[in-house]
Enzyme design. Structure first.
Site, PDB file in Angstrom:
ATOM      1  N   PRO A   1     -17.179  52.508  35.345  1.00 50.57           N
ATOM      2  CA  PRO A   1     -17.970  51.348  35.771  1.00 50.57           C
ATOM      3  C   PRO A   1     -18.466  50.499  34.607  1.00 50.57           C
ATOM      4  CG  PRO A   1     -18.599  53.268  37.041  1.00 50.57           C
ATOM      5  CD  PRO A   1     -17.678  53.761  35.954  1.00 50.57           C
ATOM      6  N   CYS A   2     -18.306  49.196  34.753  1.00 47.94           N
ATOM      7  CA  CYS A   2     -18.828  48.245  33.765  1.00 47.94           C
ATOM      8  C   CYS A   2     -20.309  47.968  34.000  1.00 47.94           C
ATOM      9  CB  CYS A   2     -18.057  46.939  33.838  1.00 47.94           C
ATOM     10  SG  CYS A   2     -16.346  47.063  33.290  1.00 47.94           S
ATOM     11  N   THR A   3     -20.765  48.209  35.223  1.00 47.34           N
ATOM     12  CA  THR A   3     -22.146  47.916  35.592  1.00 47.34           C
ATOM     13  C   THR A   3     -23.011  49.159  35.431  1.00 47.34           C
ATOM     14  OG1 THR A   3     -21.281  46.379  37.234  1.00 47.34           O
ATOM     15  CG2 THR A   3     -23.616  46.915  37.369  1.00 47.34           C
TER      16      THR A   3
ATOM     17  N   ARG B   1     -22.756  47.004  30.847  1.00 42.48           N
ATOM     18  CA  ARG B   1     -22.414  47.391  29.484  1.00 42.48           C
ATOM     19  C   ARG B   1     -21.302  46.501  28.943  1.00 42.48           C
ATOM     20  NH1 ARG B   1     -17.605  49.784  29.175  1.00 42.48           N
ATOM     21  NH2 ARG B   1     -16.650  50.424  31.123  1.00 42.48           N
TER      22      ARG B   1
END
Length: 325
Positions: free
Chosen positions: A148-150, A169
């Site tokens: 996950p980027c969030t 991130r």
């Protein structure tokens, strides 16, 4: 770094212009990119979540990704229907996508985080604890293709308006940011309606906001289109939205898996138009121009019509070039 933006296009215009002007290039496995560090973005009207440009008008994939999250699952075949090929590169087993948010939103270690924040905000609207965690420590235990980027989603209710603060991130400014803003502001509105509030403001913070060099030419073309009309999606109807969400999910599943679904004539126009967008996308994939044209005529000109017209134009162009419909 950036001021308040009225629409997604205003935001993208400023962000992509700044990233194209960056001289320092970072080398990475997925490709070289320019980067802005610790960026804060502010969308004053979260309903202005759709780009009106030719290149970034991704309503079908954005709506599909949002419904993928709401499914509570991370199945690859679901999102591959809307974004063919892209997520296959992010799947470790070609069955699921670890970076998908569905399971983490609705069953993170057995916890329904959406249900939790709605319950909390109903009981204590002033709470600062209405936070959903998406990135997890286990994401670093081994080298996954995608995580996950969030990091977190925070809902903050003030003056009967529900604001949202998203911490990321990492954020791909060209492909990821438009979809993220769409999905998260839709979730913001869902939660707001669930607790009987109006939508407030949306703020988006990214540790690394970046533009891959391979997307630089397309980003330049987007900027050359100029500023777009400032039109927002209509407000979600008042009242608990989850019954309509369930009906829309059932309708979408029928279209995606069987190619047809039973339409709900009693739907509010808001949900009806979202269903018509899904039907138009199915018809486009099936190269069914008459259905796409019929749906174009049903949609309101100021909001969704341009997106379906673009699909009709692609089918017409394909036919002119000898591609069978």
């Amino acid at each position: 770094m950036f001021g308040t933006h009225d629409t997604l296009d205003d935001m993208l215009h400023d962000v992509l212009k700044a990233l194209l002007a960056e001289k320092t290039c970072v080398k990475a496995t997925r490709g070289d990119f320019t980067e802005l560090f610790g960026v804060n973005l502010h969308l004053e009207n979260p309903r202005a979540r759709l780009s009106r440009s030719e290149d970034k008008s991704k309503v079908f994939s954005a709506l599909g990704e949002f419904l993928w999250y709401l499914s509570g699952e991370t199945k690859l075949d679901f999102i591959d229907y809307y974004v063919p090929g892209r997520f296959q590169e992010e799947s470790d087993d070609q069955i699921t996508v670890r970076s998908g948010y569905g399971e983490r939103l609705f069953s993170f270690n057995g916890v329904n985080q959406i249900e939790n924040v709605i319950k909390l905000l109903r009981e204590k609207p002033s709470s600062r604890r209405a936070v959903i965690q998406l990135f997890d420590a286990t994401d670093l235990l081994t080298h996954y293709k995608s995580i996950p980027c969030t990091c977190t989603l925070q809902f903050l209710a003030r003056n009967d308006r529900l604001n949202m603060f998203v911490s990321m991130r990492s954020n791909d400014a060209f492909l990821g940011l438009p979809h993220d803003v769409f999905s998260f502001t839709m979730l913001q509105e869902l939660v707001a309606r669930s607790v009987g509030m109006e939508v407030g403001e949306y703020k988006h913070c990214a540790g690394s906001l970046h533009l891959y060099k391979k997307h630089a030419a397309r980003a330049t073309r987007y900027l050359e289109e100029g500023y777009q009309s400032k039109i927002a999606m209509p407000p979600m109807p008042q009242g608990d939205p989850w019954g309509n969400i369930k009906s829309l999910q059932t309708y979408e599943q029928g279209l995606r898996e069987q190619g047809a679904a039973n339409f709900q004539p009693a739907w509010d126009p808001y949900w009806q138009e979202l269903a018509q967008l899904l039907a138009a996308y199915r018809a486009y994939k099936d190269k069914n121009l008459p259905v796409v044209l019929d749906l174009t005529g049903r949609l309101r000109p100021s909001v969704y019509k341009m997106f379906v017209e673009a699909k009709a134009d692609l089918l017409v162009a394909g036919a002119a070039n000898g591609v069978a419909l």
